[in-house]
Design a protein around this motif. Structure first.
Motif, PDB file in Angstrom:
ATOM      1  N   LYS A  16       2.593   4.728   3.037  1.00 41.93           N
ATOM      2  CA  LYS A  16       1.557   3.700   3.036  1.00 41.93           C
ATOM      3  C   LYS A  16       1.161   3.519   1.586  1.00 41.93           C
ATOM      4  O   LYS A  16       1.165   4.479   0.822  1.00 41.93           O
TER       5      LYS A  16
ATOM      6  N   ARG B  15       7.580   8.041   6.099  1.00 34.68           N
ATOM      7  CA  ARG B  15       6.689   6.892   6.318  1.00 34.68           C
ATOM      8  C   ARG B  15       5.736   6.859   5.131  1.00 34.68           C
ATOM      9  O   ARG B  15       5.094   7.865   4.823  1.00 34.68           O
TER      10      ARG B  15
ATOM     11  N   LEU C 141      -5.795   1.533   3.119  1.00 32.46           N
ATOM     12  CA  LEU C 141      -5.951   2.981   2.943  1.00 32.46           C
ATOM     13  C   LEU C 141      -7.435   3.312   3.018  1.00 32.46           C
ATOM     14  O   LEU C 141      -8.276   2.516   2.615  1.00 32.46           O
TER      15      LEU C 141
ATOM     16  N   LEU D 208      -0.152  -4.979   4.498  1.00 35.03           N
ATOM     17  CA  LEU D 208      -0.296  -3.541   4.250  1.00 35.03           C
ATOM     18  C   LEU D 208      -1.511  -3.007   4.999  1.00 35.03           C
ATOM     19  O   LEU D 208      -2.589  -3.590   4.935  1.00 35.03           O
TER      20      LEU D 208
END
Length: 136
Positions: free
Chosen positions: A69, A67, A37, A34
């Protein structure tokens, strides 16, 4: 419905895993993929409510496709989130609303390992995705 390429890759890898321990290791490795952020993205407005762990979700639409996140403070949840994100990559809002989340995690051999609270948390993430997609 055909799978996005990354989701197919995940499925291939998890199908070859022998047992839960190997799947758990894979899950954590997927979680490491991932993209992190920023602190601004880890805001209260991006937090997903209904998860026992802290989970944040950021959405943007590019060329009509969503998309997302995400991030979590829990390693297992990060892995599940990563697997959810590869599954929904490039889906339209309508396709997102029709996604059968339990079926996807069962295909990966993770369905039995999902505690009710993790299942609820993932469903909360999926609902939040749908809300963001619908509200655009």
């Amino acid at each position: 419905m055909s799978l996005p390429m990354a989701a197919q890759e995940a499925l291939n890898v998890f199908e070859q895993a022998a047992g839960w321990e190997q799947r758990a290791r894979l899950l954590m490795q997927w979680g490491e993929r991932l993209a992190p952020l920023s602190e601004e993205e880890k805001s209260e407005s991006n937090r997903v409510h209904g998860c026992e762990s802290q989970v944040w979700l950021v959405a943007e639409q590019q060329d009509g496709q969503w998309r997302f996140k995400g991030a979590s403070d829990a390693r297992i949840i990060r892995g599940l989130l990563a697997l959810l994100l590869v599954r929904i990559e490039g889906l339209s809002s309508a396709e997102l609303a029709q996604l059968d989340l339990p079926a996807w995690f069962n295909q990966l051999g993770l369905g039995r390992q999902l505690s009710p609270s993790r299942s609820n948390g993932l469903n909360a993430v999926l609902q939040r995705m749908s809300q963001l997609a619908a509200g655009a």
